[in-house]
Design an enzyme around this catalytic site. Structure first.
Site, PDB file in Angstrom:
ATOM      1  N   GLY A 161      33.721  43.327  58.298  1.00 28.92           N
ATOM      2  CA  GLY A 161      33.591  42.348  59.223  1.00 28.92           C
ATOM      3  C   GLY A 161      34.024  42.613  60.621  1.00 28.92           C
ATOM      4  CD  GLU A 397      40.292  38.414  52.395  1.00 23.09           C
ATOM      5  OE1 GLU A 397      40.091  38.564  53.586  1.00 23.09           O
ATOM      6  OE2 GLU A 397      40.953  39.267  51.586  1.00 23.09           O
TER       7      GLU A 397
HETATM    8  C1  LIG Z   1      43.186  31.393  57.635  1.00 18.30           C
HETATM    9  C2  LIG Z   1      42.281  32.244  56.796  1.00 18.30           C
HETATM   10  C3  LIG Z   1      41.007  31.663  56.405  1.00 18.30           C
HETATM   11  C4  LIG Z   1      39.907  32.264  55.873  1.00 18.30           C
HETATM   12  C5  LIG Z   1      39.738  33.967  55.966  1.00 18.30           C
HETATM   13  C6  LIG Z   1      39.349  34.283  57.273  1.00 18.30           C
HETATM   14  C7  LIG Z   1      38.678  35.422  57.279  1.00 18.30           C
HETATM   15  C8  LIG Z   1      38.383  36.434  56.300  1.00 18.30           C
HETATM   16  C9  LIG Z   1      37.068  36.309  55.897  1.00 18.30           C
HETATM   17  C10 LIG Z   1      36.355  37.423  55.420  1.00 18.30           C
HETATM   18  C11 LIG Z   1      36.783  38.685  55.484  1.00 18.30           C
HETATM   19  C12 LIG Z   1      36.792  39.125  53.966  1.00 18.30           C
HETATM   20  C13 LIG Z   1      37.440  40.004  53.673  1.00 18.30           C
HETATM   21  C14 LIG Z   1      37.457  40.667  52.323  1.00 18.30           C
HETATM   22  O1  LIG Z   1      36.838  40.273  51.367  1.00 18.30           O
HETATM   23  S1  LIG Z   1      38.324  42.187  52.173  1.00 18.30           S
HETATM   24  C15 LIG Z   1      38.069  42.780  50.749  1.00 18.30           C
HETATM   25  C16 LIG Z   1      38.863  41.818  49.662  1.00 18.30           C
HETATM   26  N1  LIG Z   1      38.709  42.439  48.360  1.00 18.30           N
HETATM   27  C17 LIG Z   1      39.613  42.069  47.068  1.00 18.30           C
HETATM   28  O2  LIG Z   1      40.297  41.013  47.151  1.00 18.30           O
HETATM   29  C18 LIG Z   1      39.308  42.882  45.786  1.00 18.30           C
HETATM   30  C19 LIG Z   1      39.684  42.038  44.538  1.00 18.30           C
HETATM   31  N2  LIG Z   1      40.222  42.980  43.728  1.00 18.30           N
HETATM   32  C20 LIG Z   1      41.723  43.312  43.590  1.00 18.30           C
HETATM   33  O3  LIG Z   1      42.463  42.764  43.869  1.00 18.30           O
HETATM   34  C21 LIG Z   1      42.071  44.002  42.488  1.00 18.30           C
HETATM   35  O4  LIG Z   1      40.809  45.238  41.947  1.00 18.30           O
HETATM   36  C22 LIG Z   1      42.381  43.415  40.962  1.00 18.30           C
HETATM   37  C23 LIG Z   1      43.742  42.827  41.422  1.00 18.30           C
HETATM   38  C24 LIG Z   1      41.155  42.452  40.691  1.00 18.30           C
HETATM   39  C25 LIG Z   1      42.568  44.366  39.805  1.00 18.30           C
HETATM   40  O5  LIG Z   1      43.431  45.392  40.548  1.00 18.30           O
HETATM   41  P1  LIG Z   1      43.917  46.426  39.455  1.00 18.30           P
HETATM   42  O6  LIG Z   1      42.754  47.012  38.630  1.00 18.30           O
HETATM   43  O7  LIG Z   1      44.497  47.661  40.341  1.00 18.30           O
HETATM   44  O8  LIG Z   1      45.022  45.979  38.700  1.00 18.30           O
HETATM   45  P2  LIG Z   1      44.918  45.529  37.123  1.00 18.30           P
HETATM   46  O9  LIG Z   1      44.504  46.606  36.168  1.00 18.30           O
HETATM   47  O10 LIG Z   1      44.031  44.195  37.105  1.00 18.30           O
HETATM   48  O11 LIG Z   1      46.487  44.868  36.945  1.00 18.30           O
HETATM   49  C26 LIG Z   1      47.397  45.791  36.742  1.00 18.30           C
HETATM   50  C27 LIG Z   1      48.708  45.247  37.294  1.00 18.30           C
HETATM   51  O12 LIG Z   1      48.886  45.166  38.710  1.00 18.30           O
HETATM   52  C28 LIG Z   1      49.022  43.654  39.076  1.00 18.30           C
HETATM   53  N3  LIG Z   1      48.292  43.306  40.315  1.00 18.30           N
HETATM   54  C29 LIG Z   1      47.195  43.515  40.619  1.00 18.30           C
HETATM   55  N4  LIG Z   1      46.878  43.072  42.080  1.00 18.30           N
HETATM   56  C30 LIG Z   1      48.184  42.802  42.484  1.00 18.30           C
HETATM   57  C31 LIG Z   1      48.691  42.506  43.664  1.00 18.30           C
HETATM   58  N5  LIG Z   1      48.078  42.214  44.677  1.00 18.30           N
HETATM   59  N6  LIG Z   1      50.010  42.312  43.767  1.00 18.30           N
HETATM   60  C32 LIG Z   1      50.816  42.494  42.855  1.00 18.30           C
HETATM   61  N7  LIG Z   1      50.413  43.075  41.559  1.00 18.30           N
HETATM   62  C33 LIG Z   1      49.212  43.076  41.305  1.00 18.30           C
HETATM   63  C34 LIG Z   1      48.703  42.864  37.896  1.00 18.30           C
HETATM   64  O13 LIG Z   1      49.182  41.508  37.838  1.00 18.30           O
HETATM   65  C35 LIG Z   1      48.869  43.590  36.853  1.00 18.30           C
HETATM   66  O14 LIG Z   1      50.245  43.590  36.586  1.00 18.30           O
HETATM   67  P3  LIG Z   1      50.868  43.653  35.129  1.00 18.30           P
HETATM   68  O15 LIG Z   1      49.941  42.785  34.190  1.00 18.30           O
HETATM   69  O16 LIG Z   1      52.400  43.652  35.015  1.00 18.30           O
HETATM   70  O17 LIG Z   1      50.345  44.853  34.471  1.00 18.30           O
HETATM   71  C1  LIG Z   2      31.278  36.630  54.256  1.00 16.93           C
HETATM   72  C2  LIG Z   2      31.996  37.953  53.452  1.00 16.93           C
HETATM   73  C3  LIG Z   2      32.710  38.722  54.188  1.00 16.93           C
HETATM   74  C4  LIG Z   2      33.334  39.810  53.682  1.00 16.93           C
HETATM   75  N1  LIG Z   2      34.021  40.611  54.352  1.00 16.93           N
HETATM   76  C5  LIG Z   2      34.569  41.678  53.918  1.00 16.93           C
HETATM   77  C6  LIG Z   2      35.335  42.447  54.883  1.00 16.93           C
HETATM   78  O1  LIG Z   2      35.606  42.320  56.146  1.00 16.93           O
HETATM   79  N2  LIG Z   2      35.897  43.609  54.248  1.00 16.93           N
HETATM   80  C7  LIG Z   2      35.625  43.975  52.754  1.00 16.93           C
HETATM   81  O2  LIG Z   2      36.274  45.145  52.587  1.00 16.93           O
HETATM   82  N3  LIG Z   2      34.957  43.089  51.977  1.00 16.93           N
HETATM   83  C8  LIG Z   2      34.408  41.922  52.603  1.00 16.93           C
HETATM   84  N4  LIG Z   2      33.942  41.316  51.722  1.00 16.93           N
HETATM   85  C9  LIG Z   2      33.330  41.795  50.395  1.00 16.93           C
HETATM   86  C10 LIG Z   2      34.210  40.727  49.347  1.00 16.93           C
HETATM   87  O3  LIG Z   2      35.310  41.242  49.446  1.00 16.93           O
HETATM   88  C11 LIG Z   2      33.504  40.999  47.921  1.00 16.93           C
HETATM   89  O4  LIG Z   2      32.179  40.713  47.997  1.00 16.93           O
HETATM   90  C12 LIG Z   2      34.424  40.341  46.992  1.00 16.93           C
HETATM   91  O5  LIG Z   2      35.549  40.997  46.668  1.00 16.93           O
HETATM   92  C13 LIG Z   2      33.658  40.383  45.421  1.00 16.93           C
HETATM   93  O6  LIG Z   2      33.318  41.472  45.079  1.00 16.93           O
HETATM   94  P1  LIG Z   2      31.721  41.794  44.645  1.00 16.93           P
HETATM   95  O7  LIG Z   2      30.863  41.550  45.632  1.00 16.93           O
HETATM   96  O8  LIG Z   2      32.000  43.244  44.106  1.00 16.93           O
HETATM   97  O9  LIG Z   2      31.300  40.756  43.588  1.00 16.93           O
HETATM   98  P2  LIG Z   2      31.545  41.168  41.998  1.00 16.93           P
HETATM   99  O10 LIG Z   2      32.937  41.671  41.374  1.00 16.93           O
HETATM  100  O11 LIG Z   2      30.344  42.166  41.547  1.00 16.93           O
HETATM  101  O12 LIG Z   2      31.155  39.756  41.425  1.00 16.93           O
HETATM  102  C14 LIG Z   2      29.713  39.636  40.674  1.00 16.93           C
HETATM  103  C15 LIG Z   2      30.031  38.643  39.335  1.00 16.93           C
HETATM  104  O13 LIG Z   2      30.981  39.516  38.391  1.00 16.93           O
HETATM  105  C16 LIG Z   2      32.029  38.826  37.932  1.00 16.93           C
HETATM  106  N5  LIG Z   2      33.039  39.716  37.727  1.00 16.93           N
HETATM  107  C17 LIG Z   2      33.575  40.805  38.399  1.00 16.93           C
HETATM  108  N6  LIG Z   2      34.482  41.361  37.853  1.00 16.93           N
HETATM  109  C18 LIG Z   2      35.015  40.656  36.726  1.00 16.93           C
HETATM  110  C19 LIG Z   2      36.085  40.668  35.567  1.00 16.93           C
HETATM  111  N7  LIG Z   2      36.866  41.654  35.676  1.00 16.93           N
HETATM  112  N8  LIG Z   2      35.903  39.659  34.630  1.00 16.93           N
HETATM  113  C20 LIG Z   2      34.788  38.625  34.808  1.00 16.93           C
HETATM  114  N9  LIG Z   2      34.116  38.622  35.828  1.00 16.93           N
HETATM  115  C21 LIG Z   2      34.005  39.563  36.620  1.00 16.93           C
HETATM  116  C22 LIG Z   2      32.524  37.973  39.083  1.00 16.93           C
HETATM  117  O14 LIG Z   2      33.315  36.919  38.590  1.00 16.93           O
HETATM  118  C23 LIG Z   2      31.111  37.700  39.637  1.00 16.93           C
HETATM  119  O15 LIG Z   2      30.293  36.509  39.044  1.00 16.93           O
HETATM  120  C24 LIG Z   2      33.117  40.128  52.397  1.00 16.93           C
HETATM  121  C25 LIG Z   2      32.084  39.401  51.410  1.00 16.93           C
HETATM  122  C26 LIG Z   2      31.568  38.010  51.977  1.00 16.93           C
HETATM  123  C27 LIG Z   2      30.701  37.292  51.220  1.00 16.93           C
END
Ligand SMILES: CC/C=C\C/C=C\C/C=C\C/C=C/C(=O)SCCNC(=O)CCNC(=O)[C@H](O)C(C)(C)COP(=O)(O)OP(=O)(O)OC[C@H]1O[C@@H](n2cnc3c(N)ncnc32)[C@H](O)[C@@H]1OP(=O)(O)O
Ligand SMILES: Cc1cc2nc3c(=O)[nH]c(=O)nc-3n(C[C@H](O)[C@H](O)[C@H](O)COP(=O)(O)OP(=O)(O)OC[C@H]3O[C@@H](n4cnc5c(N)ncnc54)[C@H](O)[C@@H]3O)c2cc1C
Length: 633
Positions: A161, A397
């Site tokens: 973003g 997030e």
């Molecule tokens: C005021 C603000 C208001 C609004 C927002 C404003 C602006 C923002 C708007 C838009 C911007 C958007 C930006 C984005 O979307 S950025 C990208 C965001 N992406 C994600 O969040 C990715 C999600 N996926 C993950 O976090 C990881 O892949 C996930 C946690 C799902 C899995 O990670 P991983 O596969 O590495 O771990 P696991 O095998 O599942 O678990 C292993 C172990 O690790 C522990 N774990 C996982 N994550 C964490 C963590 N963050 N901190 C600490 N520990 C963590 C997990 O619990 C397992 O532990 P254990 O069970 O003990 O083995």
């Molecule tokens: C408005 C907007 C702004 C964003 N800004 C940023 C940014 O600035 N930077 C950035 O890096 N990213 C950004 N993103 C991306 C965002 O972080 C991802 O879209 C988000 O993390 C979801 O991942 P995905 O799109 O791969 O969805 P997916 O994970 O492919 O989800 C699709 C479906 O699969 C299911 N699924 C996936 N994994 C599992 C599982 N393990 N078990 C069960 N179900 C599962 C989900 O529940 C969902 O129903 C933005 C997204 C949006 C919409």
């Protein structure tokens, strides 16, 4: 002022200002928030609300006024941008926090004051599964550089973003998972100064239009070794890799923003409740008793049932947001000192509450919009725009289902520890009782015990039961010969249900704890009523869980509904005053329906007349298309 709204504000039973102070964290903070709003924004001659102004103006103003506290910056920005998103919000909530938490001191001093950036983690093929990210960062000791590369189409960075085409410092996640500050200075518009970089915009979205979300493809692009953020992990000049204390430290920024989102869900829901409840106080429609004047729609029980539980939820989430950010600050402080002991609990709490609050608020915004009838569908209400801007928070997030499953992972681990005889502390300490069977359903009297502490206990028992049921589902799958992973996947419906109940219990407990701290009798009384309404409404929605947990009998079910109706009637006289306490300024709400003075109709007519479609008596399309057509008929 509209006479209905005026009447609603008479006979207040509590001190609104004191409640506003509680929401702000004290009278001084309310005063400072208003000073920033009234003096530094609204009365600033450079601030023209009608035209979304540029970020540089805002940054220079923040410097001019010496506003550096993050909360005060947020107050200033939220007044500046209203309910919309700001173009480079990601810079503030992800790029900067990553530099603050992942840079070593030399890097911090080099970069923090100087650059605006984005956060490029998600790829076209992976957003959730970070261990599946494909972008590579290969160290070349000969040149002391990392070679960054997008090996496949699915590895193209997608969504960053605020991908400002002029320059693009990125926080980059690549394999092995490390955060490299990837300095990318582009001259001109989107024409990279160095070869191997392809960037662009991902195209129109559902909304979120203030933020340009881009794509970035890298073809063997070289960046200095020093651009890897080296606080926790390092690559030495000889290419040796120093591992971090935990690989999850790289995920720290996501935990931070999830913690912020909890309170933001409360703010957004409070904005929508303000709009819908003020409008419901001035809107008259139909009749209750034949021949009598049309009533305020806020007097319909169904309208109260739509809006008052959401009002209670808004307060619950605002208090949960305060608890969440306090907990984040405490535990991240410990992590900064090398104590990672509570990092799992912080992750589980922030992931679960982020999902729980955004899912609930997302649905609630639509209920508020539809409760305003046709005018709710008008952009003049602000409700469609609020929905369009908020709904992606269920995805970004951390996609909500995935976040709930992360919390479930922690709950299952905790349950197994209790089964093994360990004594738990913290948010899951209630699971200790499961092992000792203390969790047996309490003797439930024929009458529903409305004591708030009892209600919290019932939610605790419900959550514990669902955690145990999920664990038993996994055990049953294993007993059927399924491997651990399949046993987990075949239980994920139960696991999400258990996490949801855990979060619901946590939010109610935080609400009750906050009410217990309120000393003013009038404020304590009205907030206690709202906390009861939050609890009883949840019992009505999840009656089956409470019956299954044995803490509610079939004979008591009707009293849940009866109690709910009584609480709706109890809230009715204070409803407008309770949204007034959120203290949302008309200019920030930007809603004809939610005006403080309630003069909706006059304002709506003015709003419509100001539409570009009404600039001429007859729209140009008539002369351009219809008139020539008529001439041929
Ligand atoms: C005021 C603000 C208001 C609004 C927002 C404003 C602006 C923002 C708007 C838009 C911007 C958007 C930006 C984005 O979307 S950025 C990208 C965001 N992406 C994600 O969040 C990715 C999600 N996926 C993950 O976090 C990881 O892949 C996930 C946690 C799902 C899995 O990670 P991983 O596969 O590495 O771990 P696991 O095998 O599942 O678990 C292993 C172990 O690790 C522990 N774990 C996982 N994550 C964490 C963590 N963050 N901190 C600490 N520990 C963590 C997990 O619990 C397992 O532990 P254990 O069970 O003990 O083995
Ligand atoms: C408005 C907007 C702004 C964003 N800004 C940023 C940014 O600035 N930077 C950035 O890096 N990213 C950004 N993103 C991306 C965002 O972080 C991802 O879209 C988000 O993390 C979801 O991942 P995905 O799109 O791969 O969805 P997916 O994970 O492919 O989800 C699709 C479906 O699969 C299911 N699924 C996936 N994994 C599992 C599982 N393990 N078990 C069960 N179900 C599962 C989900 O529940 C969902 O129903 C933005 C997204 C949006 C919409």
């Amino acid at each position: 002022m509209n006479p209905d709204i005026l009447r609603e504000r008479q006979n207040a039973t509590f001190d609104i200002e004191k409640l506003t102070n509680i929401l702000d964290g004290g009278a001084e903070r309310t005063n400072r928030r208003r000073e920033i709003r009234e003096v530094l924004v609204l009365n600033d001659p450079d601030f023209d609300y009608g035209t979304p102004t540029s970020l540089p103006t805002m940054i220079l103003k923040l410097r001019e006024y010496g506003i550096s506290d993050p909360v005060e910056i947020n107050w200033y920005k939220s007044m500046y941008w209203g309910t919309g998103r700001e173009a480079l919000g990601l810079h503030y909530v992800m790029f900067l926090p990553t530099l603050y938490t992942q840079c070593d001191s030399e890097q911090f001093n080099k970069w923090v004051p100087l650059i605006i950036g984005t956060y490029a983690q998600t790829e076209m093929g992976h957003g959730t599964h970070l261990r599946g990210l494909e972008t590579t960062a290969t160290f070349d000791p000969a040149t002391q550089e990392f070679v960054m590369h997008s090996p496949t189409v699915t590895s193209i960075k997608w969504w960053p973003g605020g991908r400002n085409p002029l320059f693009l410092p990125l926080i980059f996640l690549s394999i092995p998972l490390s955060a490299s500050l990837f300095d990318l200075f582009l001259s001109g518009f989107a024409l990279p100064t160095c070869s191997g970089i392809v960037i662009g915009d991902i195209g129109p979205k559902f909304g979120f239009d203030a933020v340009d979300n881009g794509y970035l493809k890298l073809e063997h692009v070289r960046i200095p070794r020093e651009n890897m953020l080296m606080k926790y992990a390092q690559v030495k000049p000889d290419g040796s890799y120093v591992k971090p204390l935990s690989s999850k430290l790289t995920y720290g920024t996501m935990v931070f923003i999830r913690s912020l989102i909890v309170g933001n869900a409360g703010i957004v829901l409070s904005q929508c409740c303000t709009i819908a409840i003020r409008y419901s106080a001035v809107r008259h429609q139909s009749e209750i008793r034949a021949g009598e004047a049309e009533p305020q729609i806020l007097d319909y029980q169904t309208q109260q049932h739509k809006l008052f539980p959401l009002l209670a939820t808004a307060y619950a989430f605002l208090f949960a947001g305060q608890y969440m950010i306090d907990t984040y600050n405490r535990i991240s402080g410990d992590i900064n000192q090398g104590d990672l002991s509570e990092m799992p609990e912080l992750h589980a709490l922030s992931a679960g509450l982020k999902a729980f609050t955004t899912w609930t608020a997302n649905t609630g915004i639509e209920v508020c919009r539809m409760s305003c009838g046709g005018h709710g569908y008008s952009r003049s209400s602000a409700l469609p725009d609020i929905y369009v801007e908020f709904t992606p928070s269920c995805t970004y997030e951390g996609e909500n289902t995935v976040m709930m499953l992360q919390t479930a992972r922690f709950l299952m681990k905790s349950y197994r520890q209790v089964q093994a005889g360990q004594q738990l502390s913290g948010a899951v300490s209630y699971l200790n009782k499961v092992h000792h069977r203390v969790m047996a359903p309490q003797a439930v009297s024929s009458q529903l015990d409305l004591n708030l502490n009892t209600l919290v206990d019932l939610y605790e028992i419900r959550a514990a039961m669902l955690v145990e049921l999920a664990a038993q589902s996994i055990q049953q799958e294993s007993a059927r010969g399924k491997c651990q992973e399949d046993s987990w996947n075949n239980s994920t419906i139960d696991l999400v249900r258990a996490s949801d109940a855990h979060c619901h219990y946590m939010v109610l407990k935080m609400f009750r704890d906050k009410v217990d701290q309120i000393e003013d009798p009038g404020v304590h009384s009205v907030m206690s009523t709202l906390a009861h309404l939050y609890a009883i409404h949840g019992m009505g929605n999840f009656t089956g869980d409470f019956l299954q947990a044995g803490v509610l009998t079939g004979a008591q079910v009707p009293s849940v509904s009866k109690c709910l109706k009584g609480l709706l009637a109890e809230v009715r006289p204070s409803a407008v005053l309770l949204v007034d306490a959120f203290d949302h300024h008309d200019k920030m709400l930007n809603s004809v329906l939610g005006r403080h003075d309630g003069n909706v109709y006059e304002a709506m007519f003015e709003w419509a007349r100001s539409s570009p479609l009404n600039r001429t008596e007859v729209h140009e399309s008539f002369h351009k298309h219809l008139k020539p057509l008529q001439a041929k008929l």
